[in-house]
Scaffold this active site. Structure first.
Site, PDB file in Angstrom:
ATOM      1  CB  SER A 114      -0.914   0.019   1.230  1.00 53.29           C
ATOM      2  OG  SER A 114      -0.145  -0.043   2.417  1.00 53.29           O
ATOM      3  CB  CYS A 115       2.927   2.751   2.392  1.00 54.48           C
ATOM      4  SG  CYS A 115       4.202   1.672   3.075  1.00 54.48           S
ATOM      5  N   GLY A 116       4.442   1.549  -0.444  1.00 56.90           N
ATOM      6  CA  GLY A 116       5.735   1.621  -1.091  1.00 56.90           C
ATOM      7  C   GLY A 116       6.838   1.485  -0.066  1.00 56.90           C
ATOM      8  CB  CYS A 118       7.924   1.766   5.149  1.00 54.47           C
ATOM      9  SG  CYS A 118       6.291   1.708   4.381  1.00 54.47           S
TER      10      CYS A 118
END
Length: 282
Positions: A114-116, A118
């Site tokens: 979802s966020c790429g 991290c």
């Protein structure tokens, strides 16, 4: 080998009627990327095009720039206790002499669908020096009408989405609107990595005469991936982030968001949008 889709039994409720039926879901499995034998990153991805995904990831990290930088990519046997191959671990071996940025060797990051990426150590670590400065020769110019036609072309080419409804897509188009390649994945950043990695393997970098279209929002990371691949224009059907706009302005990337129907917002690089003088309003 993991499959792109899997079947699960679900309880279906429609207008008060209850039934059970099999449903098609997009597969999601972890992929560990190793660089010259050393663990580097783990991403949750849809199995398929794993070698391209790993190569594209390393383009965005500034490790690879040409097909000559890559010696080979292999699945790692013995990834489990019993020594079997899960096809969820790949090792990328770079060619002799390829410089490895310090930050890529000092961190082990977890990448979610979802966020790429991290856990970046700092913003400076993310803003990797681009190998392919975005410079148009001759200038790339695209009409709003052509841009408006691209989401439907992307949607028509999404094969797995039709069965699952759960995949992001990224596509490369020529400046004339011809579809060059499309990749789907549970993570939008993975779909872009698969596109860029395939281009690296084919010797097509930099992608200096192309448009990158993504099915969701335009995050900082997606803007970075476009810049690292030499792509001059990134368009998204949803909103960009503030950092994506900042990066686009700094690097000369044309960034288009909310590309829906005949409407769109141009956040940076508007010189590449071929507006009619009568309709250009300030």
């Amino acid at each position: 080998m993991g499959r792109v889709t899997e079947r699960r039994k679900v309880l279906r409720i429609r207008d008060g009627a209850v039934s059970t039926r099999p449903d098609t879901l997009v597969a999601e499995e972890p992929l560990e990327i190793r660089l010259n034998g050393k663990p580097l990153a783990i991403t949750m991805r849809t199995p398929g095009d794993d070698f391209a995904l790993a190569a594209g990831f390393l383009v965005s990290e500034g490790v690879l720039a040409t097909a000559y930088d890559l010696q080979n990519i292999v699945y790692c046997a013995g990834a489990t206790v019993d020594g079997s191959n899960t096809y969820n671990v790949v090792d990328v071996k770079t060619a002799p002499g390829v410089a490895l940025p310090d930050f890529t060797l000092e961190r082990n990051v977890y990448t979610s669908s979802s966020c790429g990426l991290c856990g970046k150590a700092s913003l400076d670590a993310v803003r990797t020096t681009a190998r392919f400065p975005i410079a148009d020769t001759p200038p790339l110019r695209v009409t709003p009408e052509l841009l408006a036609s691209l989401p439907e072309r992307l949607r028509a080419a999404q094969r797995v989405f039709d069965r699952t409804g759960g995949l992001h897509a990224a596509a490369l188009f020529t400046e004339g609107g011809e579809l060059l390649d499309i990749r789907e994945d549970v993570g939008r950043h993975n779909a872009v990595d698969k596109l860029v990695g395939r281009a690296l393997q084919n010797g097509d970098l930099p992608l200096s005469r192309t448009i990158l279209l993504v099915s969701g929002r335009a995050s900082f990371e997606l803007a970075q991936k476009a810049v690292m691949a030499g792509i001059p224009m990134l368009a998204a059907v949803s909103a960009p982030s503030s950092l994506a706009v900042d990066l686009a302005a700094e690097t000369g990337l044309t960034l288009v968001g909310f590309l829906r129907g005949s409407s769109m917002n141009v956040y940076a690089g508007e010189d590449r949008i071929a507006l009619r003088e009568a309709t250009a309003q300030r």
